[in-house]
Write an enzyme that holds these catalytic residues in place. Structure first.
Site, PDB file in Angstrom:
ATOM      1  N   ASN A 110       4.414  -7.004  -0.744  1.00 42.28           N
ATOM      2  CA  ASN A 110       3.149  -7.308  -1.059  1.00 42.28           C
ATOM      3  C   ASN A 110       2.925  -8.790  -1.326  1.00 42.28           C
ATOM      4  OD1 ASN A 110       2.955  -4.354  -1.272  1.00 42.28           O
ATOM      5  ND2 ASN A 110       0.879  -4.556  -2.068  1.00 42.28           N
ATOM      6  N   LYS A 165       1.361  -1.983  13.663  1.00 42.08           N
ATOM      7  CA  LYS A 165       2.535  -2.701  13.412  1.00 42.08           C
ATOM      8  C   LYS A 165       3.930  -1.888  13.964  1.00 42.08           C
ATOM      9  CE  LYS A 165       0.662  -6.041  11.048  1.00 42.08           C
ATOM     10  NZ  LYS A 165       0.439  -7.158  11.617  1.00 42.08           N
ATOM     11  N   SER A 186       5.382  -5.165   8.516  1.00 43.02           N
ATOM     12  CA  SER A 186       4.791  -4.887   7.136  1.00 43.02           C
ATOM     13  C   SER A 186       5.568  -3.739   6.647  1.00 43.02           C
ATOM     14  CB  SER A 186       3.428  -4.249   7.177  1.00 43.02           C
ATOM     15  OG  SER A 186       3.099  -3.652   6.128  1.00 43.02           O
ATOM     16  N   TYR A 205      -4.071   0.529  11.470  1.00 41.02           N
ATOM     17  CA  TYR A 205      -3.526  -0.452  11.033  1.00 41.02           C
ATOM     18  C   TYR A 205      -2.003  -0.577  10.729  1.00 41.02           C
ATOM     19  CZ  TYR A 205      -1.109  -4.056   7.951  1.00 41.02           C
ATOM     20  OH  TYR A 205      -0.453  -4.898   7.556  1.00 41.02           O
TER      21      TYR A 205
HETATM   22  C1  UD1 Z   1      -1.679  -2.471   2.122  1.00 45.35           C
HETATM   23  C2  UD1 Z   1      -0.520  -2.023   2.952  1.00 45.35           C
HETATM   24  C3  UD1 Z   1       0.094  -3.329   3.675  1.00 45.35           C
HETATM   25  C4  UD1 Z   1      -0.668  -4.081   4.065  1.00 45.35           C
HETATM   26  C5  UD1 Z   1      -1.644  -4.600   3.111  1.00 45.35           C
HETATM   27  C6  UD1 Z   1      -2.689  -5.525   3.560  1.00 45.35           C
HETATM   28  C7  UD1 Z   1       0.416   0.146   2.830  1.00 45.35           C
HETATM   29  C8  UD1 Z   1       1.470   0.820   2.001  1.00 45.35           C
HETATM   30  N1  UD1 Z   1       0.616  -1.109   2.613  1.00 45.35           N
HETATM   31  O1  UD1 Z   1      -0.773  -2.803   0.701  1.00 45.35           O
HETATM   32  O2  UD1 Z   1       0.967  -3.016   4.614  1.00 45.35           O
HETATM   33  O3  UD1 Z   1       0.057  -5.257   4.748  1.00 45.35           O
HETATM   34  O4  UD1 Z   1      -2.143  -3.206   2.662  1.00 45.35           O
HETATM   35  O5  UD1 Z   1      -4.178  -5.235   3.317  1.00 45.35           O
HETATM   36  O6  UD1 Z   1      -0.260   0.747   3.646  1.00 45.35           O
HETATM   37  N2  UD1 Z   1      -5.106  -0.976  -5.956  1.00 45.35           N
HETATM   38  C9  UD1 Z   1      -5.805  -0.575  -7.195  1.00 45.35           C
HETATM   39  N3  UD1 Z   1      -7.203  -1.297  -7.057  1.00 45.35           N
HETATM   40  C10 UD1 Z   1      -7.820  -2.046  -6.246  1.00 45.35           C
HETATM   41  C11 UD1 Z   1      -6.845  -2.369  -5.171  1.00 45.35           C
HETATM   42  C12 UD1 Z   1      -5.607  -1.868  -5.252  1.00 45.35           C
HETATM   43  O7  UD1 Z   1      -5.553   0.043  -8.066  1.00 45.35           O
HETATM   44  O8  UD1 Z   1      -8.754  -2.230  -6.312  1.00 45.35           O
HETATM   45  C13 UD1 Z   1      -3.623  -0.683  -6.126  1.00 45.35           C
HETATM   46  C14 UD1 Z   1      -3.344   0.114  -4.872  1.00 45.35           C
HETATM   47  O9  UD1 Z   1      -3.690   1.577  -5.187  1.00 45.35           O
HETATM   48  C15 UD1 Z   1      -1.832  -0.146  -5.028  1.00 45.35           C
HETATM   49  C16 UD1 Z   1      -1.617  -1.608  -5.072  1.00 45.35           C
HETATM   50  O10 UD1 Z   1      -2.776  -1.831  -6.157  1.00 45.35           O
HETATM   51  O11 UD1 Z   1      -1.179   0.749  -5.640  1.00 45.35           O
HETATM   52  C17 UD1 Z   1      -1.633  -2.497  -4.289  1.00 45.35           C
HETATM   53  O12 UD1 Z   1      -2.654  -2.102  -3.403  1.00 45.35           O
HETATM   54  P1  UD1 Z   1      -2.851  -3.351  -2.194  1.00 45.35           P
HETATM   55  O13 UD1 Z   1      -3.000  -4.654  -2.790  1.00 45.35           O
HETATM   56  O14 UD1 Z   1      -4.211  -2.890  -1.552  1.00 45.35           O
HETATM   57  O15 UD1 Z   1      -1.870  -3.547  -1.387  1.00 45.35           O
HETATM   58  P2  UD1 Z   1      -0.992  -2.025  -0.500  1.00 45.35           P
HETATM   59  O16 UD1 Z   1      -2.082  -1.130  -0.299  1.00 45.35           O
HETATM   60  O17 UD1 Z   1       0.150  -1.817  -1.122  1.00 45.35           O
END
Ligand code: UD1
Length: 349
Positions: A181, A155, A126, A151
């Site tokens: 992502n 990795k 990741s 987590y």
């Molecule tokens: C994270 C991990 C990634 C992991 C993945 C698996 C990090 C940097 N990345 O990805 O390694 O494989 O999770 O679960 O740790 N968001 C919202 N509202 C929500 C959900 C998300 O605003 O309800 C935003 C988050 O703040 C982020 C973006 O959407 O900015 C993507 O979030 P998400 O899909 O959870 O992925 P990551 O956190 O980037």
């Protein structure tokens, strides 16, 4: 026909990869403990490809059971190791489960490979290993930062375990794929991302909100140092991602790898903010999404997107699908899945 062992093959990325492997002519053995997936995924894979992969319900924390998979399938040529727990927030609360599950499983798989003289492994890593990167886009040479969650740490540790394992076992070849992502679903809408419980990730939360299962999406922060204030990620289509695994397997089996341990970033090279994802989803689905801005989520980085040059040139692979197309596949999948799983449709069958 060459046989590939896919651990975690009923999961989100695993299932899409099994489809691409079968379509490329590989024979696939899937192992999964079904802790975060459903066995019906095997039926769906068969519906898409016309071929049923072999499936074994195995928990890779069980060393003997894992080694037996290798002895039962002496024709395995390579392994793709997806099986792992992956919820960042959950890993903070139950760290030992994450370490035990993600690390023991890899160790047992490597032991099985050694026992059965299997020399190739593709590992599911990741971009989380880069933490908050100093330079964007992120190349494979960017420094590994201290992990911000158990987590993420698993990795990093798994990558180190494979590097150490290779020292006394130089005939083992590793390709570690660092995903950005992954989002979207197979265009048939027969497989997709199916988180159990409340989704942690952005796109399943969006589609579940749009279909009415969740009241509203919470946008985690609009005060980042980005053009619209929301955090930026590199969203890659899951089928594009799955195809990269086939390329990696062919590279290993065809001995085209240039070193025994290769690392590739898998992303599109383009960053999109949370607001951009919401707007694009609204545009392609011609709907309006209910959302509100709340505070930042702990552990989130401001922005991260991939430098894809190395993967593009060395693997000859490129992410092709646009964010528009990909969000539409996620939406089609959500609609298909809910239609198939309402009580009414169940009694109809
Ligand atoms: C994270 C991990 C990634 C992991 C993945 C698996 C990090 C940097 N990345 O990805 O390694 O494989 O999770 O679960 O740790 N968001 C919202 N509202 C929500 C959900 C998300 O605003 O309800 C935003 C988050 O703040 C982020 C973006 O959407 O900015 C993507 O979030 P998400 O899909 O959870 O992925 P990551 O956190 O980037």
């Amino acid at each position: 026909m060459k046989t590939i062992l896919v651990t975690g093959g009923t999961g989100y990325i695993g299932s899409h990869t099994v489809v691409e492997l079968q379509e490329a002519g590989f024979n696939v053995v899937v192992v999964d403990n079904l802790s975060n997936s459903h066995v019906e995924v095997i039926d769906q894979i068969e519906a898409i490809t016309g071929t049923r992969p072999e499936f074994e319900k195995v928990d890779l924390r069980d060393r003997e059971a894992t080694l037996e998979v290798f002895t039962r399938h002496p024709d395995i040529r390579a392994v793709i190791h997806f099986a792992a727990l992956k919820a960042v927030g959950e890993s903070v609360n139950i760290p030992l489960d994450y370490y035990k599950n993600n690390i023991d499983s890899l160790i047992h798989v490597l032991e099985g490979m050694k026992l059965s003289q299997v020399h190739h492994i593709v590992f599911s890593s990741s971009c989380t290993v880069y933490g908050e990167p100093d330079v964007l886009p992120v190349t494979e040479h960017a420094p590994i930062k201290k992990a911000n969650s158990p987590y993420g740490n698993t990795k990093q540790i798994c990558e180190e375990i494979m590097a150490d394992f290779r020292i006394p076992n130089p005939d083992i070849n590793v390709i570690s794929l660092r995903y950005f992502n992954p989002i979207g679903a197979h265009e048939s809408a027969l497989i997709g991302e199916l988180p159990i419980g409340i989704p942690n990730n952005l796109v399943p939360f969006i589609t579940q909100t749009a279909i009415g299962i969740r009241d509203e999406l919470k946008v985690f922060g609009d005060d980042y140092n980005t053009p619209d204030g929301s955090a930026i990620r590199d969203y890659i289509n899951v089928v594009d991602l799955a195809r990269a695994h086939v390329v990696a397997i062919e590279r290993l089996i065809g001995k085209k790898n240039k070193s025994g341990y290769e690392i590739f970033n898998l992303g599109t090279g383009k960053g999109n903010s949370v607001f951009e994802v919401i707007k694009t989803f609204e545009k392609v689905t011609k709907s309006s999404l209910k959302y509100k801005v709340v505070g930042r989520r702990e552990g989130d980085v401001e922005q991260v997107f991939a430098d894809t040059a190395f993967a593009n040139e060395e693997l000859g692979w490129k992410a092709e699908k646009s964010l528009e197309e990909t969000l539409l596949t996620a939406w089609k999948w959500e609609q298909y899945y809910r239609a198939e799983n309402t009580p009414k449709s169940r009694t109809k069958k």
